[in-house]
Structure formats: structure tokens, C-alpha cells
Design a protein around this motif. Structure first.
Motif, PDB file in Angstrom:
ATOM      1  N   ALA A  12       0.833  -1.211   0.000  1.00  0.00           N
ATOM      2  CA  ALA A  12       0.000   0.000   0.000  1.00  0.00           C
ATOM      3  C   ALA A  12       0.864   1.256   0.000  1.00  0.00           C
ATOM      4  O   ALA A  12       0.550   2.236  -0.680  1.00  0.00           O
ATOM      5  N   ARG A  13       1.974   1.233   0.763  1.00  0.00           N
ATOM      6  CA  ARG A  13       2.889   2.375   0.776  1.00  0.00           C
ATOM      7  C   ARG A  13       3.492   2.609  -0.601  1.00  0.00           C
ATOM      8  O   ARG A  13       3.540   3.731  -1.095  1.00  0.00           O
ATOM      9  N   ILE A  14       3.961   1.526  -1.233  1.00  0.00           N
ATOM     10  CA  ILE A  14       4.574   1.637  -2.559  1.00  0.00           C
ATOM     11  C   ILE A  14       3.555   2.164  -3.566  1.00  0.00           C
ATOM     12  O   ILE A  14       3.859   3.046  -4.370  1.00  0.00           O
ATOM     13  N   GLN A  15       2.347   1.658  -3.513  1.00  0.00           N
ATOM     14  CA  GLN A  15       1.296   2.087  -4.447  1.00  0.00           C
ATOM     15  C   GLN A  15       0.946   3.562  -4.238  1.00  0.00           C
ATOM     16  O   GLN A  15       0.804   4.317  -5.198  1.00  0.00           O
ATOM     17  N   THR A  16       0.851   3.983  -2.987  1.00  0.00           N
ATOM     18  CA  THR A  16       0.512   5.372  -2.676  1.00  0.00           C
ATOM     19  C   THR A  16       1.622   6.322  -3.122  1.00  0.00           C
ATOM     20  O   THR A  16       1.357   7.349  -3.765  1.00  0.00           O
ATOM     21  N   LEU A  17       2.853   5.986  -2.790  1.00  0.00           N
ATOM     22  CA  LEU A  17       3.977   6.842  -3.177  1.00  0.00           C
ATOM     23  C   LEU A  17       4.170   6.852  -4.688  1.00  0.00           C
ATOM     24  O   LEU A  17       4.528   7.885  -5.259  1.00  0.00           O
ATOM     25  N   ASP A  18       3.925   5.725  -5.344  1.00  0.00           N
ATOM     26  CA  ASP A  18       4.034   5.684  -6.800  1.00  0.00           C
ATOM     27  C   ASP A  18       3.020   6.626  -7.445  1.00  0.00           C
ATOM     28  O   ASP A  18       3.339   7.319  -8.417  1.00  0.00           O
ATOM     29  N   ALA A  19       1.807   6.674  -6.896  1.00  0.00           N
ATOM     30  CA  ALA A  19       0.800   7.595  -7.421  1.00  0.00           C
ATOM     31  C   ALA A  19       1.257   9.048  -7.265  1.00  0.00           C
ATOM     32  O   ALA A  19       1.121   9.854  -8.191  1.00  0.00           O
ATOM     33  N   LEU A  20       1.841   9.373  -6.109  1.00  0.00           N
ATOM     34  CA  LEU A  20       2.341  10.732  -5.873  1.00  0.00           C
ATOM     35  C   LEU A  20       3.471  11.070  -6.828  1.00  0.00           C
ATOM     36  O   LEU A  20       3.462  12.130  -7.469  1.00  0.00           O
ATOM     37  N   TYR A  21       4.455  10.193  -6.954  1.00  0.00           N
ATOM     38  CA  TYR A  21       5.612  10.467  -7.807  1.00  0.00           C
ATOM     39  C   TYR A  21       5.214  10.555  -9.273  1.00  0.00           C
ATOM     40  O   TYR A  21       5.743  11.379 -10.014  1.00  0.00           O
ATOM     41  N   THR A  22       4.278   9.708  -9.689  1.00  0.00           N
ATOM     42  CA  THR A  22       3.821   9.751 -11.077  1.00  0.00           C
ATOM     43  C   THR A  22       3.089  11.057 -11.359  1.00  0.00           C
ATOM     44  O   THR A  22       3.318  11.701 -12.381  1.00  0.00           O
ATOM     45  N   ALA A  23       2.228  11.461 -10.442  1.00  0.00           N
ATOM     46  CA  ALA A  23       1.494  12.718 -10.617  1.00  0.00           C
ATOM     47  C   ALA A  23       2.459  13.898 -10.649  1.00  0.00           C
ATOM     48  O   ALA A  23       2.348  14.781 -11.510  1.00  0.00           O
ATOM     49  N   ALA A  24       3.426  13.927  -9.742  1.00  0.00           N
ATOM     50  CA  ALA A  24       4.392  15.024  -9.710  1.00  0.00           C
ATOM     51  C   ALA A  24       5.275  15.012 -10.951  1.00  0.00           C
ATOM     52  O   ALA A  24       5.653  16.062 -11.466  1.00  0.00           O
ATOM     53  N   GLY A  25       5.590  13.825 -11.452  1.00  0.00           N
ATOM     54  CA  GLY A  25       6.436  13.709 -12.635  1.00  0.00           C
ATOM     55  C   GLY A  25       5.767  14.171 -13.912  1.00  0.00           C
ATOM     56  O   GLY A  25       6.438  14.543 -14.873  1.00  0.00           O
ATOM     57  N   THR A  26       4.442  14.171 -13.935  1.00  0.00           N
ATOM     58  CA  THR A  26       3.732  14.597 -15.139  1.00  0.00           C
ATOM     59  C   THR A  26       3.548  16.107 -15.213  1.00  0.00           C
ATOM     60  O   THR A  26       3.221  16.634 -16.269  1.00  0.00           O
ATOM     61  N   VAL A  27       3.774  16.787 -14.102  1.00  0.00           N
ATOM     62  CA  VAL A  27       3.600  18.236 -14.070  1.00  0.00           C
ATOM     63  C   VAL A  27       4.802  18.886 -14.742  1.00  0.00           C
ATOM     64  O   VAL A  27       5.947  18.618 -14.390  1.00  0.00           O
ATOM     65  N   ARG A  28       4.537  19.755 -15.708  1.00  0.00           N
ATOM     66  CA  ARG A  28       5.613  20.428 -16.442  1.00  0.00           C
ATOM     67  C   ARG A  28       5.488  21.939 -16.281  1.00  0.00           C
ATOM     68  O   ARG A  28       4.414  22.506 -16.479  1.00  0.00           O
ATOM     69  N   GLY A  29       6.575  22.564 -15.901  1.00  0.00           N
ATOM     70  CA  GLY A  29       6.587  24.015 -15.796  1.00  0.00           C
ATOM     71  C   GLY A  29       6.313  24.510 -14.393  1.00  0.00           C
ATOM     72  O   GLY A  29       5.657  23.857 -13.580  1.00  0.00           O
ATOM     73  N   ARG A  30       6.833  25.696 -14.125  1.00  0.00           N
ATOM     74  CA  ARG A  30       6.706  26.300 -12.799  1.00  0.00           C
ATOM     75  C   ARG A  30       5.257  26.622 -12.445  1.00  0.00           C
ATOM     76  O   ARG A  30       4.807  26.366 -11.335  1.00  0.00           O
ATOM     77  N   LYS A  31       4.520  27.163 -13.404  1.00  0.00           N
ATOM     78  CA  LYS A  31       3.136  27.552 -13.127  1.00  0.00           C
ATOM     79  C   LYS A  31       2.273  26.330 -12.809  1.00  0.00           C
ATOM     80  O   LYS A  31       1.488  26.344 -11.857  1.00  0.00           O
ATOM     81  N   ALA A  32       2.443  25.265 -13.592  1.00  0.00           N
ATOM     82  CA  ALA A  32       1.671  24.045 -13.356  1.00  0.00           C
ATOM     83  C   ALA A  32       2.049  23.412 -12.015  1.00  0.00           C
ATOM     84  O   ALA A  32       1.186  22.923 -11.290  1.00  0.00           O
ATOM     85  N   MET A  33       3.344  23.444 -11.682  1.00  0.00           N
ATOM     86  CA  MET A  33       3.786  22.887 -10.402  1.00  0.00           C
ATOM     87  C   MET A  33       3.238  23.709  -9.240  1.00  0.00           C
ATOM     88  O   MET A  33       2.843  23.172  -8.207  1.00  0.00           O
ATOM     89  N   LYS A  34       3.189  25.021  -9.417  1.00  0.00           N
ATOM     90  CA  LYS A  34       2.655  25.893  -8.382  1.00  0.00           C
ATOM     91  C   LYS A  34       1.183  25.548  -8.108  1.00  0.00           C
ATOM     92  O   LYS A  34       0.765  25.417  -6.951  1.00  0.00           O
ATOM     93  N   ILE A  35       0.418  25.356  -9.156  1.00  0.00           N
ATOM     94  CA  ILE A  35      -0.996  25.000  -9.007  1.00  0.00           C
ATOM     95  C   ILE A  35      -1.137  23.619  -8.373  1.00  0.00           C
ATOM     96  O   ILE A  35      -1.959  23.405  -7.479  1.00  0.00           O
ATOM     97  N   PHE A  36      -0.321  22.668  -8.833  1.00  0.00           N
ATOM     98  CA  PHE A  36      -0.363  21.305  -8.305  1.00  0.00           C
ATOM     99  C   PHE A  36      -0.083  21.291  -6.809  1.00  0.00           C
ATOM    100  O   PHE A  36      -0.838  20.707  -6.028  1.00  0.00           O
ATOM    101  N   LEU A  37       0.989  21.960  -6.389  1.00  0.00           N
ATOM    102  CA  LEU A  37       1.337  21.967  -4.968  1.00  0.00           C
ATOM    103  C   LEU A  37       0.323  22.746  -4.140  1.00  0.00           C
ATOM    104  O   LEU A  37       0.048  22.385  -2.996  1.00  0.00           O
ATOM    105  N   ARG A  38      -0.223  23.812  -4.720  1.00  0.00           N
ATOM    106  CA  ARG A  38      -1.247  24.583  -4.004  1.00  0.00           C
ATOM    107  C   ARG A  38      -2.478  23.720  -3.734  1.00  0.00           C
ATOM    108  O   ARG A  38      -3.081  23.787  -2.668  1.00  0.00           O
ATOM    109  N   ASP A  39      -2.843  22.902  -4.720  1.00  0.00           N
ATOM    110  CA  ASP A  39      -4.012  22.041  -4.550  1.00  0.00           C
ATOM    111  C   ASP A  39      -3.728  20.837  -3.657  1.00  0.00           C
ATOM    112  O   ASP A  39      -4.629  20.319  -3.002  1.00  0.00           O
TER     113      ASP A  39
END
Length: 142
Positions: A12-39
Motif C-alpha cells: 500500500a505504501r509503494i502504491q501510494t507513493l508511486d501515485a504521488l511520484y507519477t502525478a508530480a512527474g507529469t507536471v511540467r513548468g513552474r506555473k503548473a507545479m505551483k498549481i499542483f502543490l497549491r491544490d
């Protein structure tokens, strides 16, 4: 319901962290990352992560614990924790700080260029007609 990481199964830990890393890895650019982290994170969590990065930047820059605590208004425990992570040779902090320094330097150069552009007519002419200045270079000052 809050779940403690230690009580989760390894799968469950591996699956949860994989979802986080995959989502963060798909974010491109400062503006998109800012929105992602804000949410994704609360304001205090974002500030906490940012402060850790600033402390790591200062430690890599050779500042002492006292200088860092005074400048950034953080506790000694945070500085020690970040220093321990840096000394344990986790490459994430150092890579992030190097990329951050590069980004800050590029921003500074762009700001300097904008200032120069706004204040110097000769600079604007060189920018607009670069080939003319190859034929007729400006004399160098002594």
C-alpha cells in the motif's frame, strides 16, 4: 481518516507513493507545479518544504548554523535535520538546490537585461539591428 505510514502494508505504501511520484512527474513548468502543490498541500506544508530548501541552499553555500537561524528565522533543529540529510548523501536536496540556483541566476540575468533595455537606447538599437553593429562596432572605453 489519517493513516500512519508505519501501519500501512509495504504494498500500500509503494502504491501510494508511486501515485504521488507519477502525478508530480507529469507536471511540467513552474506555473503548473505551483498549481499542483497549491491544490495538494496546505500553505503551512508548502512553507515548511520551502524553508527546508532554503536551509539546504544556505548549508551548501557554506553558512554556519547561527547565520542560517538568524537569517531565515528557523530553529537549530531544522538546520541540524537538513544538514544530516545532506551529509547522509541524499542527492535530492543537492540536485534541487543546484537547479534552483541555476533558475535564480537566469531570472537575475533576465531582470538585468530588462533594466538595461529600459535604460539604454544604444542597447535597444543593438538588439534591433545587430548586424549594423558588426559593421560599425562601438568604441571601447578605457
Amino acid at each position: 481518516m489519517k493513516v500512519q505510514a508505519k501501519k500501512m502494508s509495504r504494498k500500500a505504501r509503494i502504491q501510494t507513493l508511486d501515485a504521488l511520484y507519477t502525478a508530480a512527474g507529469t507536471v511540467r513548468g513552474r506555473k503548473a507545479m505551483k498549481i499542483f502543490l497549491r491544490d495538494l498541500l496546505t500553505e503551512s506544508e508548502r512553507i515548511m518544504l520551502g524553508r527546508r530548501l532554503l536551509v539546504a541552499r544556505e548549508l551548501i553555500g557554506g553558512k554556519t548554523y547561527d547565520e542560517i537561524t538568524t537569517k531565515l528565522h528557523v530553529g537549530n533543529s531544522l538546520v541540524r535535520r537538513v544538514d544530516r540529510w545532506l551529509n547522509d548523501e541524499f542527492p535530492g536536496y543537492e540536485a534541487a538546490v543546484r537547479a534552483m540556483e541555476k533558475e535564480f541566476e537566469e531570472r537575475k540575468q533576465k531582470a538585468d537585461e530588462r533594466y538595461l533595455y529600459a535604460t539604454s537606447a544604444l542597447y535597444r538599437l543593438k538588439k534591433k539591428y545587430p548586424l549594423h553593429f558588426l559593421l560599425f562596432p562601438t568604441p571601447k572605453r578605457k
